[in-house]
Motif scaffolding. Structure first.
Motif, mmCIF file in Angstrom:
data_model
loop_
_atom_site.group_PDB
_atom_site.id
_atom_site.type_symbol
_atom_site.label_atom_id
_atom_site.label_comp_id
_atom_site.label_asym_id
_atom_site.label_seq_id
_atom_site.Cartn_x
_atom_site.Cartn_y
_atom_site.Cartn_z
ATOM 1 N N PHE A 174 -40.933 -69.442 -92.937
ATOM 2 C CA PHE A 174 -39.763 -69.227 -92.457
ATOM 3 C C PHE A 174 -39.039 -68.748 -92.919
ATOM 4 C CE2 PHE A 174 -40.414 -73.842 -89.980
ATOM 5 C CZ PHE A 174 -41.529 -72.869 -89.134
ATOM 6 N N LYS A 175 -38.091 -67.974 -92.528
ATOM 7 C CA LYS A 175 -36.437 -67.418 -93.280
ATOM 8 C C LYS A 175 -35.341 -68.100 -92.507
ATOM 9 C CE LYS A 175 -32.767 -64.202 -93.429
ATOM 10 N NZ LYS A 175 -31.901 -64.000 -92.651
ATOM 11 N N PHE A 176 -34.674 -68.645 -93.701
ATOM 12 C CA PHE A 176 -33.216 -69.018 -93.421
ATOM 13 C C PHE A 176 -32.315 -67.974 -93.671
ATOM 14 C CE2 PHE A 176 -36.059 -72.725 -92.724
ATOM 15 C CZ PHE A 176 -35.544 -73.463 -91.456
ATOM 16 N N GLY A 177 -30.832 -68.047 -93.245
ATOM 17 C CA GLY A 177 -30.362 -66.884 -93.326
ATOM 18 C C GLY A 177 -28.957 -68.303 -93.798
ATOM 19 N N GLY A 178 -27.748 -67.602 -94.539
ATOM 20 C CA GLY A 178 -26.747 -68.023 -94.816
ATOM 21 C C GLY A 178 -26.128 -69.023 -93.841
ATOM 22 N N ALA A 179 -25.579 -67.917 -92.758
ATOM 23 C CA ALA A 179 -25.027 -69.086 -91.426
ATOM 24 C C ALA A 179 -25.893 -71.102 -91.965
ATOM 25 C CB ALA A 179 -25.062 -68.859 -90.675
ATOM 26 N N SER A 180 -27.221 -70.577 -91.913
ATOM 27 C CA SER A 180 -27.732 -71.782 -90.986
ATOM 28 C C SER A 180 -27.984 -72.844 -92.589
ATOM 29 C CB SER A 180 -29.190 -71.938 -91.541
ATOM 30 O OG SER A 180 -30.240 -71.324 -92.511
ATOM 31 N N ARG A 231 -28.933 -55.129 -98.851
ATOM 32 C CA ARG A 231 -27.887 -55.995 -98.251
ATOM 33 C C ARG A 231 -28.338 -56.737 -96.507
ATOM 34 N NH1 ARG A 231 -22.237 -58.229 -99.185
ATOM 35 N NH2 ARG A 231 -23.451 -60.237 -97.582
ATOM 36 N N GLU A 232 -28.220 -57.560 -97.084
ATOM 37 C CA GLU A 232 -29.279 -59.098 -95.402
ATOM 38 C C GLU A 232 -30.789 -58.303 -95.915
ATOM 39 O OE1 GLU A 232 -28.000 -60.045 -92.975
ATOM 40 O OE2 GLU A 232 -25.499 -59.428 -93.731
ATOM 41 N N GLY A 233 -31.445 -57.847 -96.599
ATOM 42 C CA GLY A 233 -32.218 -58.117 -97.313
ATOM 43 C C GLY A 233 -33.255 -59.309 -97.256
ATOM 44 N N TRP A 243 -34.671 -67.875 -88.457
ATOM 45 C CA TRP A 243 -34.157 -68.585 -87.815
ATOM 46 C C TRP A 243 -32.772 -68.746 -88.139
ATOM 47 C CZ3 TRP A 243 -36.005 -72.765 -85.236
ATOM 48 C CH2 TRP A 243 -37.604 -73.023 -85.667
ATOM 49 N N LYS A 244 -31.560 -68.579 -86.359
ATOM 50 C CA LYS A 244 -30.553 -67.837 -86.341
ATOM 51 C C LYS A 244 -30.046 -68.594 -85.807
ATOM 52 C CE LYS A 244 -31.210 -63.232 -88.634
ATOM 53 N NZ LYS A 244 -31.108 -61.950 -89.052
ATOM 54 N N ASP A 245 -27.989 -67.600 -85.939
ATOM 55 C CA ASP A 245 -26.751 -68.594 -85.497
ATOM 56 C C ASP A 245 -27.503 -68.303 -84.009
ATOM 57 O OD1 ASP A 245 -26.351 -66.083 -85.625
ATOM 58 O OD2 ASP A 245 -24.497 -66.716 -85.898
ATOM 59 N N VAL A 246 -28.482 -67.653 -83.119
ATOM 60 C CA VAL A 246 -28.467 -66.650 -82.009
ATOM 61 C C VAL A 246 -30.128 -67.438 -81.010
ATOM 62 C CG1 VAL A 246 -26.113 -64.914 -81.406
ATOM 63 C CG2 VAL A 246 -28.985 -65.173 -82.623
ATOM 64 N N PRO A 247 -30.034 -67.306 -79.834
ATOM 65 C CA PRO A 247 -31.033 -67.758 -79.068
ATOM 66 C C PRO A 247 -32.584 -67.133 -79.298
ATOM 67 C CG PRO A 247 -29.495 -67.551 -77.081
ATOM 68 C CD PRO A 247 -28.978 -67.451 -78.971
ATOM 69 N N VAL A 306 -33.471 -62.200 -80.262
ATOM 70 C CA VAL A 306 -32.957 -61.139 -80.267
ATOM 71 C C VAL A 306 -31.901 -60.623 -79.119
ATOM 72 C CG1 VAL A 306 -33.073 -58.730 -79.566
ATOM 73 C CG2 VAL A 306 -34.468 -60.677 -81.727
ATOM 74 N N LEU A 307 -31.084 -60.748 -78.716
ATOM 75 C CA LEU A 307 -30.489 -60.181 -77.089
ATOM 76 C C LEU A 307 -29.715 -58.940 -76.815
ATOM 77 C CD1 LEU A 307 -27.170 -63.033 -77.939
ATOM 78 C CD2 LEU A 307 -29.365 -63.100 -77.209
ATOM 79 N N ASN A 308 -29.946 -59.079 -76.199
ATOM 80 C CA ASN A 308 -30.043 -57.015 -75.481
ATOM 81 C C ASN A 308 -28.329 -56.842 -75.768
ATOM 82 O OD1 ASN A 308 -28.404 -58.806 -73.149
ATOM 83 N ND2 ASN A 308 -28.054 -57.142 -71.725
ATOM 84 N N ALA A 330 -29.026 -52.249 -84.597
ATOM 85 C CA ALA A 330 -28.869 -53.917 -84.149
ATOM 86 C C ALA A 330 -28.650 -54.670 -85.616
ATOM 87 C CB ALA A 330 -30.184 -54.261 -82.835
ATOM 88 N N GLN A 331 -27.804 -55.767 -85.954
ATOM 89 C CA GLN A 331 -27.966 -56.385 -86.740
ATOM 90 C C GLN A 331 -28.136 -57.651 -87.087
ATOM 91 O OE1 GLN A 331 -24.069 -57.106 -87.187
ATOM 92 N NE2 GLN A 331 -23.494 -54.464 -87.968
ATOM 93 N N VAL A 332 -29.465 -58.019 -86.031
ATOM 94 C CA VAL A 332 -30.276 -59.433 -85.672
ATOM 95 C C VAL A 332 -31.003 -59.176 -87.016
ATOM 96 C CG1 VAL A 332 -31.342 -58.365 -83.696
ATOM 97 C CG2 VAL A 332 -30.867 -60.740 -84.154
HETATM 98 P P1 ADP Z 1 -29.087 -63.889 -91.134
HETATM 99 O O1 ADP Z 1 -27.635 -64.582 -91.384
HETATM 100 O O2 ADP Z 1 -29.369 -65.266 -90.565
HETATM 101 O O3 ADP Z 1 -29.390 -63.270 -91.396
HETATM 102 P P2 ADP Z 1 -27.138 -62.079 -89.610
HETATM 103 O O4 ADP Z 1 -25.949 -62.563 -89.334
HETATM 104 O O5 ADP Z 1 -27.455 -61.330 -90.412
HETATM 105 O O6 ADP Z 1 -27.935 -63.971 -90.125
HETATM 106 O O7 ADP Z 1 -27.367 -62.008 -87.487
HETATM 107 C C1 ADP Z 1 -27.340 -63.047 -86.656
HETATM 108 C C2 ADP Z 1 -26.056 -61.843 -86.159
HETATM 109 O O8 ADP Z 1 -26.672 -61.284 -86.502
HETATM 110 C C3 ADP Z 1 -25.684 -63.202 -85.069
HETATM 111 O O9 ADP Z 1 -25.216 -63.833 -85.331
HETATM 112 C C4 ADP Z 1 -25.374 -61.809 -84.086
HETATM 113 O O10 ADP Z 1 -23.960 -62.138 -84.100
HETATM 114 C C5 ADP Z 1 -25.599 -60.410 -84.607
HETATM 115 N N1 ADP Z 1 -26.549 -59.867 -83.918
HETATM 116 C C6 ADP Z 1 -26.264 -58.494 -83.765
HETATM 117 N N2 ADP Z 1 -27.329 -57.945 -82.377
HETATM 118 C C7 ADP Z 1 -27.420 -59.226 -82.173
HETATM 119 C C8 ADP Z 1 -28.563 -58.990 -80.740
HETATM 120 N N3 ADP Z 1 -28.920 -57.522 -80.398
HETATM 121 N N4 ADP Z 1 -29.408 -60.227 -80.780
HETATM 122 C C9 ADP Z 1 -28.635 -61.055 -81.455
HETATM 123 N N5 ADP Z 1 -27.876 -61.351 -82.320
HETATM 124 C C10 ADP Z 1 -27.608 -60.137 -82.793
#
Ligand code: ADP
Ligand code: ASP
Ligand code: MG
Length: 419
Positions: free
Chosen positions: A4-10, A195-197, A217-221, A223-225, A253-255
């Motif tokens: 499992f990986k948890f990012g900073g926001a979580s 960064r974001e590694g 585990w992210k703050d979004v449901p 990967v969105l479009n 796509a930064q997700v």
């Molecule tokens: P973490 O700190 O958990 O790595 P990130 O902030 O790096 O989280 O990634 C999550 C964010 O990526 C979301 O809050 C969202 O705003 C952004 N994001 C960019 N593109 C997308 C996408 N295609 N689908 C979902 N989230 C996206």
């Protein structure tokens, strides 16, 4: 084994850590939990490095005390007064900050910024133990070994596999907590993976241990479009092939960190992107699959771009030799080319705006007439339709475009987005 990986926001506060403990507590099989620095700590650590390198000790102290009290407050909320778990790390960082810096910025960065991950995982591991979720804190620097390319270190895969494999084979524990983003050289100097590694760390661990899956585990449901911060009508994609996911991260796509997918694909390990806010819901699964049916359009926006155009001073064609010289210059300055366009007498690239650009442009100017255009945005539409293109570029100043069978890309003059 699952990862499992948890990012900073979580894990930005005590309630985030408690939420993590519920998600982790529900797992009954062996699990490695990879965690980033809490909230925006990495940005704060970067400002400490800047002040440290400029020997501005007043600023170093001010920034350090902000980071220190933030973590101590989270620890106090979790443990009450008994919050000594950070003492050792805090004094290590204090000692480091009192030392004279070397002349190597990237090296110093890697000796200071990783404390963010060391703090977060120390607090989280102690908290899980305190609520009887017994776990072992791993210093991932002992296992993920890299070269000494500070700030974007390259992993020594065979050594990492050997060291982490041996550690896990020896341990009786079922639950481990460890840091994302960091590693170390063979001589034990701390390195970072870019960064974001931390997503990439999750993938490295999953790869070398042949894990069953990696869940981020992210703050979004899922990967969105599109990035919902930019495009409010974004919807979740239930399933993606590795191929599609790699394309999306490549376009920006930064997700998911771009390096995350290859190690998973190579061992056919599925990547799940789930919401830490609604962990019971199904997120996105990325795995080997023939993408069935037509995918909906997927939008990727890259901001803060510069369009650099160059043409040979002597009117010679842009041919293989000149291209090779251009690529060498960008590679030398560690500049990633986000889009490339070429014609007989002109070569243009879209790149992230950065401090490194000036030196690269100086080098290019030896051979080429160079023009550059700032305040640029790059929009990519994968699986485009005419409606999707119209929706995005209507009313925009299009500077350049590139359309292939599946992907349309537009270089736009930056302006406000309204949907
Ligand atoms: P973490 O700190 O958990 O790595 P990130 O902030 O790096 O989280 O990634 C999550 C964010 O990526 C979301 O809050 C969202 O705003 C952004 N994001 C960019 N593109 C997308 C996408 N295609 N689908 C979902 N989230 C996206
Ligand atoms: N903490 C690091 C960063 O903010 C790594 C990560 O979050 O993935 O870049
Ligand atoms: Mg991230």
């Amino acid at each position: 084994m699952r990862v499992f990986k948890f990012g900073g926001a979580s894990v930005k506060d005590a309630s985030g850590v408690k939420n993590l403990s519920q998600i982790v507590g529900a797992v009954k099989e062996p699990l490695i939990v990879v965690v980033s620095a809490m909230g925006k700590t990495t940005n704060a650590m970067e400002t400490i490095v800047e002040a440290y390198m400029e020997r501005d000790m007043r600023l170093v102290q001010e920034r350090y005390h902000q980071v220190r009290s933030y973590h101590l407050q989270v620890a106090e909320e979790l443990f009450g007064r008994d919050n000594a778990c950070l003492n050792d790390l805090l004094s290590q960082l204090e000692q480091k900050l009192e030392m004279e810096p070397s002349l190597n910025y990237d090296f110093e960065y890697d000796q200071i910024v990783p404390f963010g991950e060391l703090f977060s995982t120390t607090i989280i591991s102690a908290y899980l133990n305190s609520i009887k979720l017994r776990n072992e804190w791993l210093d991932i620097r002992r296992y993920i070994r890299t070269d000494d390319c500070f700030r974007s270190a390259n992993v020594d895969w065979p050594l990492t596999e050997e060291l982490l494999g041996a550690k896990l084979a020896d341990s009786q524990e079922q639950l481990f907590v460890t840091q994302g983003f960091i590693g170390s050289t063979e001589t034990n100097l701390t390195t970072t993976l870019g960064r974001e590694g931390s997503d990439f760390t999750g993938a490295i661990i999953a790869h070398v241990l042949d894990a069953e899956s990696l869940v981020i585990w992210k703050d979004v449901p899922g990967v969105l479009n599109a990035d919902p911060r930019w495009y409010p009508r974004a919807v979740k994609i239930d399933e993606l092939s590795y191929w599609e996911a790699i394309e999306l991260t490549y376009y920006g796509a930064q997700v998911i960190h771009p390096k995350t997918l290859k190690p998973l694909q190579n061992k056919q390990i599925p990547l799940l992107v789930n919401s830490f806010l609604k962990p019971q819901l199904q997120g996105t699964i990325i795995q080997s699959s023939e993408q069935s049916g037509e995918l909906q359009p997927i939008f990727v926006l890259k901001q803060n771009q510069v369009l650099i155009s160059m043409s040979p001073k002597d009117f010679s064609f842009i041919v293989e030799e000149s291209l090779s010289g251009i690529f060498q210059i960008f590679s030398k300055h560690r500049i990633t080319l986000n889009m490339i366009q070429t014609s007989a007498l002109n070569f243009s690239v879209c790149v992230d705006d950065s401090k490194r650009l000036k030196a690269a442009i100086d080098d290019l100017q030896e051979y080429f007439d160079v023009r550059y255009n700032e305040d640029i945005e790059l929009v990519t539409i994968r699986h485009y339709t005419d409606e999707a293109i119209n929706e995005l570029i209507e009313g925009k100043e299009v500077v350049d475009s590139q359309v292939s069978r599946k992907t349309a890309r537009f270089v736009l003059k930056a302006s406000e987005w309204k949907f």
